[in-house]
Design a protein around this motif. Structure first.
Motif, PDB file in Angstrom:
ATOM      1  N   ARG A  62     -51.792   1.680   6.174  1.00  0.00           N
ATOM      2  CA  ARG A  62     -51.116   2.948   6.475  1.00  0.00           C
ATOM      3  C   ARG A  62     -49.634   2.855   6.125  1.00  0.00           C
ATOM      4  O   ARG A  62     -49.216   3.342   5.103  1.00  0.00           O
ATOM      5  N   ASP A  63     -48.836   2.129   6.897  1.00  0.00           N
ATOM      6  CA  ASP A  63     -47.398   2.044   6.576  1.00  0.00           C
ATOM      7  C   ASP A  63     -47.227   1.267   5.266  1.00  0.00           C
ATOM      8  O   ASP A  63     -46.387   1.602   4.431  1.00  0.00           O
TER       9      ASP A  63
ATOM     10  N   HIS B 171     -42.870  -1.977  16.659  1.00  0.00           N
ATOM     11  CA  HIS B 171     -43.146  -1.685  15.239  1.00  0.00           C
ATOM     12  C   HIS B 171     -41.794  -1.715  14.530  1.00  0.00           C
ATOM     13  O   HIS B 171     -40.978  -0.809  14.713  1.00  0.00           O
TER      14      HIS B 171
ATOM     15  N   HIS C 238     -39.102  -2.196  11.218  1.00  0.00           N
ATOM     16  CA  HIS C 238     -38.887  -2.130   9.761  1.00  0.00           C
ATOM     17  C   HIS C 238     -37.767  -3.083   9.365  1.00  0.00           C
ATOM     18  O   HIS C 238     -36.978  -3.524  10.198  1.00  0.00           O
TER      19      HIS C 238
ATOM     20  N   ASN D 247     -42.217  -3.562   6.331  1.00  0.00           N
ATOM     21  CA  ASN D 247     -42.471  -3.736   7.768  1.00  0.00           C
ATOM     22  C   ASN D 247     -42.364  -5.222   8.098  1.00  0.00           C
ATOM     23  O   ASN D 247     -42.244  -6.064   7.207  1.00  0.00           O
TER      24      ASN D 247
END
Ligand code: KIV
Ligand code: ZN
Length: 503
Positions: A13-14, A202, A204, A238
């Protein structure tokens, strides 16, 4: 027993939001199966409302991949949540993951909503998702730039509405480890309801701190970490799964925590993601880079020969990298090649093996020894091939410092050879022009990268291109001892992806 840290993988997804890295349904399934073998706890398989193809891909993962929780992402709007549920409902353990901005920057500039109405929207979205699915994760997007009091109110309200996991994202990679760790600690102290749910982070990598921030959060009570293989993802990426997992494992006593990842599957998973997304892994990348376990200075080599622990904190075999004894050359038979492929973790079908064998012979004819890295490159390129509308056959170049480069290229299509010639402002450009003339389709080169797979004069060259064709970006990869041929193969590969997509 130490605390278990749940690994939530968002490569599909990301990770897939990287331009040019789009995966089709079959590729997503292949990666998801491998993630299940790796032992991740949650696979975020996609953002189902983003396209009908992604909805289908997430649905296939949910139906076919057993073991991990399968999550689908949704904005905090009913229609997204309906589609996310449509995609994940057949999973053994489905999860709907809802997100909405919580920082004033996001509320005012993106959502144009005030805090109170956004809070209500978050609660409504969790309640709505809860009608479908027991397991609902709520993400406070841009949490690290949000007002703390407001963040606490949103988190508490979403837990009261039924969220089972609360995720605190550092969406723009703004956090600093001490500060992010403190944010997690303070949240836990201020919102007692967090004891009833799983707290996730989560991060980045915009400041190169995604893994450090994630680990600081783990130290301060986070129980789920969201990450991707090879650290792929939006912008600078990520937090990298392999780095987090191996840090926790190597320093288990410090973190007083563990994960359930089968670390010996890490390398194979990394190679697969790199191949299918066409994103090379930088050589000095921790854990999975080509040099991660290569000792070059004399002093280090001497130490390693005496005792590996002098300069190695992780054994290569713990992440699935094996030591090899056989040297592969043009005279190595099929059995030796098969053996080495197995050692490298490839489980090829007979048809795939034949293709790899042909290409191996072709390269070995022009190169003395085929190293493991060479073989990885050959296999990955062969396996990432889409149906080949055109195949590269041969090329000739006339070039020099005082002449306009001239290339002649032959491509095959359905058994027929097509040859043409073209000039260019350099030999590679002449070859690309020639390929476009044969194919009858223009492309605009957006990115071109050439690297040697190994050291030495006879190193194998690996070319990677990103080409804009018909308004979309297609990546292509090619390998050969001849760098111009590697470039030609990569360019043809990009056009084949374009044709595969248009059918
Ligand atoms: O970075 C982010 O905030 C996200 C959310 C959707 C979790 O990807
Ligand atoms: Zn993200």
């Amino acid at each position: 027993m130490s605390r278990k840290i749940h690994i939530f993988d968002t490569t599909l997804r990301d990770g897939e939001q990287v331009p040019g890295a789009k995966l089709n349904r079959r590729q997503k399934l292949e990666i998801a199966e491998q993630l299940a073998k790796l032992g991740v706890d949650v696979i975020e398989a996609g953002f189902p409302c983003s396209s009908p193809e992604d909805l289908q891909a997430v649905r296939s993962v949910a139906e076919q991949v057993k073991g991990p929780v399968i999550a689908g992402l949704a904005r905090a709007v009913p229609q997204d949540i309906d589609i996310a549920w449509e995609a994940v409902q057949k999973a053994e353990r489905p999860r709907i993951h809802v997100f909405l901005g919580s920082s004033d920057i996001h509320l005012q500039k993106k959502l144009r909503q005030d805090r109170e109405s956004a809070l209500q929207r978050a609660v409504d979205a969790v309640r709505y998702a809860k009608k479908y699915c027991e397991d609902v994760e709520y993400s406070t997007e841009d949490a690290s730039r949000s007002d703390f009091e407001y963040l606490c109110r949103v988190v508490d309200a979403c837990i009261q509405a039924g969220a089972t996991v609360i995720n605190i994202p550092d969406t723009v990679g703004y956090a600093i480890p001490d500060q992010f760790g403190e944010l997690i600690l303070k949240l836990k102290e201020t919102v007692p309801a967090l004891d009833r749910v799983r707290l996730s982070v989560h991060c980045h990598n915009d400041l190169g701190l995604a893994v450090a921030n994630t680990l600081a959060a783990v130290r301060n009570g986070a129980e789920q970490v969201e990450c991707t293989i090879n650290g792929v993802g939006e912008r600078a990426g990520n937090a990298s799964l392999e780095e987090i997992v191996m840090a926790i494992r190597t320093r288990e006593a410090f973190f007083d925590a563990h994960t359930d990842i089968r670390t010996t599957e890490i390398y194979r998973t990394s190679r697969m993601v790199s191949r299918l997304m066409n994103i090379p892994v930088q050589p000095n990348k921790a854990i999975v880079g080509a040099n991660a376990f290569a000792h070059s200075s004399g002093i280090h080599q001497d130490g390693i020969l005496k005792d590996r622990s002098t300069y190695e904190i992780i054994r290569p075999e713990d992440v699935g990298i094996k030591a090899h004894t056989l040297v592969l050359t043009a005279r190595s038979g099929r059995a030796a090649l098969r053996h080495r492929l197995k050692e490298l973790g490839y489980d090829l079908t007979p048809e795939q093996f034949e293709r790899v064998h042909q290409r191996f012979l072709n390269v070995a004819d022009r190169k003395k020894e085929i190293s493991s890295q060479d073989l990885n490159s050959i296999v990955e390129i062969e396996l990432s091939k889409v149906p080949e509308t055109y195949t590269f056959e041969s090329l000739q170049i006339m070039s020099g410092s005082t002449m306009t480069p001239l290339a002649s290229v032959t491509l095959m299509k359905e058994g027929t050879a097509f040859t043409d010639a073209a000039t260019g402002n350099g030999p590679v450009n002449a070859v690309f022009n020639c390929i476009e003339r044969i194919i009858g389709q223009q492309g605009t080169l957006r990115d071109y990268d050439l690297k040697a797979v190994t050291m030495g004069k006879d190193a194998l060259g690996e070319a990677m291109v990103r080409v804009e064709i018909g308004g979309a970006i297609y990546s292509g990869i090619g390998t050969s001892p001849d760098v111009i041929e590697a470039s030609a193969r990569a360019y043809v590969n990009a056009f084949n992806r374009f044709f595969a997509n248009s059918h």
